[in-house]
Design an enzyme around this catalytic site. Sequence first.
Site, PDB file in Angstrom:
ATOM      1  N   SER A  94      34.493   0.852  -8.458  1.00 55.87           N
ATOM      2  CA  SER A  94      33.086  -0.031  -8.696  1.00 55.87           C
ATOM      3  C   SER A  94      31.901   0.789  -8.747  1.00 55.87           C
ATOM      4  O   SER A  94      31.683   1.590  -9.763  1.00 55.87           O
ATOM      5  CB  SER A  94      32.993  -1.023  -7.646  1.00 55.87           C
ATOM      6  OG  SER A  94      32.374  -2.239  -8.019  1.00 55.87           O
ATOM      7  N   GLU A 120      37.559  -0.513 -16.708  1.00 55.10           N
ATOM      8  CA  GLU A 120      37.609  -1.976 -16.081  1.00 55.10           C
ATOM      9  C   GLU A 120      36.251  -2.332 -15.737  1.00 55.10           C
ATOM     10  O   GLU A 120      35.258  -1.578 -15.603  1.00 55.10           O
ATOM     11  CB  GLU A 120      38.482  -1.812 -14.766  1.00 55.10           C
ATOM     12  CG  GLU A 120      38.092  -0.811 -13.600  1.00 55.10           C
ATOM     13  CD  GLU A 120      37.353  -1.626 -12.572  1.00 55.10           C
ATOM     14  OE1 GLU A 120      37.383  -2.798 -12.523  1.00 55.10           O
ATOM     15  OE2 GLU A 120      36.363  -0.827 -11.961  1.00 55.10           O
ATOM     16  N   HIS A 146      39.352  -3.573  -9.925  1.00 52.18           N
ATOM     17  CA  HIS A 146      39.092  -4.803  -8.964  1.00 52.18           C
ATOM     18  C   HIS A 146      40.017  -5.791  -8.871  1.00 52.18           C
ATOM     19  O   HIS A 146      40.177  -6.885  -7.961  1.00 52.18           O
ATOM     20  CB  HIS A 146      37.858  -5.475  -9.268  1.00 52.18           C
ATOM     21  CG  HIS A 146      36.429  -4.545  -9.432  1.00 52.18           C
ATOM     22  ND1 HIS A 146      36.145  -3.830 -10.323  1.00 52.18           N
ATOM     23  CD2 HIS A 146      35.575  -4.714  -8.449  1.00 52.18           C
ATOM     24  CE1 HIS A 146      34.940  -3.406  -9.947  1.00 52.18           C
ATOM     25  NE2 HIS A 146      34.531  -3.931  -8.744  1.00 52.18           N
TER      26      HIS A 146
END
Length: 305
Positions: free
Chosen positions: A113, A210, A275
């Site tokens: 992330s 992503e 995620h």
Amino acid sequence: MAIVAPSGPVPEMGVPPLERSREWGRLSTGLDLLRGWDLEPVVAPHVLDRHPAFDYLAGTDADRAADLQAAWCDPSVDAVLCARGGYGVQRMVDLLDWDAIRAAGPKVFVGFSDITALHEAFATRAGLVTLHGPMAAGVDFLKNATAQEHLRATLFEPETVRTIAPAQATPLVPGRARGVLLGGCLSLLASELGNRHGRASARGGLLCLEDVGEETYRLDRYLTQLLRAGWLDGVSGILLGSWAECAPYDEVRALLTDRLGALGVPVVEEFGFGHGEGALTIPFGVTAELDADAGTLTLDVPALA
């Protein structure tokens, strides 16, 4: 294993006391899980801090940087695992002493992330392999055996995960490609453009992408920004992970096809990192071969060779 929080706080401010206690509980559960692997997790001094003015940060920029610096330069620490993502790495990454980090040599580093900005910094400023994988207080890690086992195997039995083959992976653009693995969260990669220490382009690489909670027009903007900047020129192949809490996947898939299909390189979708539930651990900085048709990624050497 040192636990650091270079981004958001654990627990989060601005949530009810009961929810804050759950956040503390998640970190405690994560530590117990790591101890079950015969690791000795040590929580850095500022992991549970909150910035005095901006409650989305785990302590001040200087303190978050100091925790990571101390952990990396401590010879008794073999690995550094992030507690969570959120936001904040870009505020502290230039406060790190990269000469000292290079001198301390390679260690295991794990996160994803917002931690994408640290993956990029470790690659470009220290030339180190890092692991795009679960974090200590992440619900998706604590409650999912697949995520736990793939990280554990990568840490302790890396030769057993030389080939990564998610059952759901399918070719968006068929073909085979070789290159060095890199990437992470799409929005972070786009925001890294213009960084004076940043990667000039993804040329020759296998790019992993992503994201989470982004509307389709924003994903479009990030991809278009990377395309217009020439950052995707010469990329060897692309692996697409999870798009959790974004638009319905048919809509996201159409965008990914529109923006990436014209690059003329193999693209595999739903590759199981990021995620999403049961996220796999992907080693960045390792050379690998992607077979989009077969949905496999084969590493030239074990992740932690």
